[in-house]
Design a protein around this motif. Structure first.
Motif, PDB file in Angstrom:
ATOM      1  N   UNK A 107     181.498  50.671   3.128  1.00 45.04           N
ATOM      2  CA  UNK A 107     180.163  50.166   2.803  1.00 45.04           C
ATOM      3  C   UNK A 107     179.069  51.085   3.356  1.00 45.04           C
ATOM      4  N   UNK A 108     179.274  51.590   4.554  1.00 41.85           N
ATOM      5  CA  UNK A 108     178.279  52.492   5.148  1.00 41.85           C
ATOM      6  C   UNK A 108     178.256  53.841   4.441  1.00 41.85           C
ATOM      7  N   UNK A 109     179.407  54.312   4.009  1.00 43.36           N
ATOM      8  CA  UNK A 109     179.471  55.561   3.249  1.00 43.36           C
ATOM      9  C   UNK A 109     178.661  55.419   1.969  1.00 43.36           C
ATOM     10  N   UNK A 110     178.860  54.315   1.257  1.00 38.59           N
ATOM     11  CA  UNK A 110     178.145  54.072  -0.001  1.00 38.59           C
ATOM     12  C   UNK A 110     176.652  53.914   0.257  1.00 38.59           C
ATOM     13  N   UNK A 118     175.019  57.203   1.020  1.00 37.11           N
ATOM     14  CA  UNK A 118     174.945  58.038  -0.175  1.00 37.11           C
ATOM     15  C   UNK A 118     173.826  57.552  -1.100  1.00 37.11           C
ATOM     16  N   UNK A 119     173.779  56.242  -1.339  1.00 36.65           N
ATOM     17  CA  UNK A 119     172.724  55.694  -2.201  1.00 36.65           C
ATOM     18  C   UNK A 119     171.345  55.987  -1.628  1.00 36.65           C
ATOM     19  N   UNK A 120     171.175  55.757  -0.326  1.00 39.78           N
ATOM     20  CA  UNK A 120     169.875  55.978   0.303  1.00 39.78           C
ATOM     21  C   UNK A 120     169.468  57.450   0.251  1.00 39.78           C
ATOM     22  N   UNK A 121     170.437  58.343   0.228  1.00 39.65           N
ATOM     23  CA  UNK A 121     170.140  59.766   0.166  1.00 39.65           C
ATOM     24  C   UNK A 121     169.926  60.302  -1.234  1.00 39.65           C
ATOM     25  N   UNK A 122     170.286  59.508  -2.246  1.00 44.28           N
ATOM     26  CA  UNK A 122     170.210  60.001  -3.625  1.00 44.28           C
ATOM     27  C   UNK A 122     169.334  59.169  -4.562  1.00 44.28           C
ATOM     28  N   UNK A 123     168.888  58.008  -4.122  1.00 44.73           N
ATOM     29  CA  UNK A 123     168.013  57.166  -4.940  1.00 44.73           C
ATOM     30  C   UNK A 123     166.608  57.145  -4.339  1.00 44.73           C
ATOM     31  N   UNK A 142     164.879  54.479  -4.120  1.00 45.70           N
ATOM     32  CA  UNK A 142     164.668  53.124  -3.596  1.00 45.70           C
ATOM     33  C   UNK A 142     165.729  52.848  -2.523  1.00 45.70           C
ATOM     34  N   UNK A 143     165.466  51.925  -1.618  1.00 45.79           N
ATOM     35  CA  UNK A 143     166.465  51.609  -0.596  1.00 45.79           C
ATOM     36  C   UNK A 143     167.605  50.756  -1.156  1.00 45.79           C
ATOM     37  N   UNK A 144     168.727  50.785  -0.456  1.00 49.28           N
ATOM     38  CA  UNK A 144     169.851  49.921  -0.811  1.00 49.28           C
ATOM     39  C   UNK A 144     170.147  48.996   0.361  1.00 49.28           C
ATOM     40  N   UNK A 145     170.722  47.844   0.035  1.00 50.68           N
ATOM     41  CA  UNK A 145     171.031  46.846   1.053  1.00 50.68           C
ATOM     42  C   UNK A 145     172.386  46.222   0.768  1.00 50.68           C
ATOM     43  N   UNK A 146     173.056  45.779   1.837  1.00 52.61           N
ATOM     44  CA  UNK A 146     174.320  45.059   1.714  1.00 52.61           C
ATOM     45  C   UNK A 146     174.096  43.557   1.578  1.00 52.61           C
ATOM     46  N   UNK A 147     172.935  43.101   1.983  1.00 51.16           N
ATOM     47  CA  UNK A 147     172.549  41.706   1.768  1.00 51.16           C
ATOM     48  C   UNK A 147     171.051  41.671   1.494  1.00 51.16           C
ATOM     49  N   UNK A 148     170.628  40.652   0.791  1.00 50.90           N
ATOM     50  CA  UNK A 148     169.229  40.567   0.385  1.00 50.90           C
ATOM     51  C   UNK A 148     168.325  40.476   1.608  1.00 50.90           C
ATOM     52  N   UNK A 149     167.361  41.394   1.732  1.00 49.09           N
ATOM     53  CA  UNK A 149     166.462  41.356   2.887  1.00 49.09           C
ATOM     54  C   UNK A 149     165.481  40.190   2.791  1.00 49.09           C
ATOM     55  N   UNK A 150     165.027  39.708   3.936  1.00 46.51           N
ATOM     56  CA  UNK A 150     164.065  38.597   3.934  1.00 46.51           C
ATOM     57  C   UNK A 150     162.770  39.015   3.252  1.00 46.51           C
ATOM     58  N   UNK A 186     184.595  63.041   0.352  1.00 43.97           N
ATOM     59  CA  UNK A 186     186.008  63.001   0.721  1.00 43.97           C
ATOM     60  C   UNK A 186     186.545  61.566   0.827  1.00 43.97           C
ATOM     61  N   UNK A 187     185.669  60.627   1.188  1.00 44.55           N
ATOM     62  CA  UNK A 187     186.101  59.233   1.355  1.00 44.55           C
ATOM     63  C   UNK A 187     186.327  58.519   0.026  1.00 44.55           C
TER      64      UNK A 187
END
Length: 83
Positions: free
Chosen positions: A3-6, A9-14, A16-24, A79-80
């Motif tokens: 999850x942290x790898x993804x 990667x998303x935060x470095x290539x998009x 917009x930010x990414x989240x694992x759960x909906x932020x308040x 690699x992961x």
């Protein structure tokens, strides 16, 4: 943890930010993702993820979703990630 790898990667290539759960306090546009399943076969772990794109309009969310799909396909360079 994959999850942290993804997320990294998303935060470095998009743009917009990414989240694992909906932020308040949600930003105007963001990507939410979650692991929906995982397994191990011949000592190799695998996981399935669901991605959701959020934006002010349905059109903007659809455009963001296309960027997410393209970015996720690009993760094969890590690699992961094997498939």
């Amino acid at each position: 943890m994959i999850e942290l790898v993804i997320k990294n990667y998303l935060d470095g290539h998009l743009s917009v930010p990414s989240f694992l759960e909906r932020p308040q306090k949600s930003p105007e546009s963001f990507v939410l993702f979650e692991k929906t399943s995982s397994a191990k076969n011949n000592y190799l772990p695998s996981s399935t993820f669901a991605f959701q794109s959020y934006a002010p309009s349905m059109y903007e969310a659809a455009v963001l979703n296309e960027a997410v799909k393209e970015t996720v396909e690009g993760m094969i360079e890590l690699d992961e990630i094997s498939k």
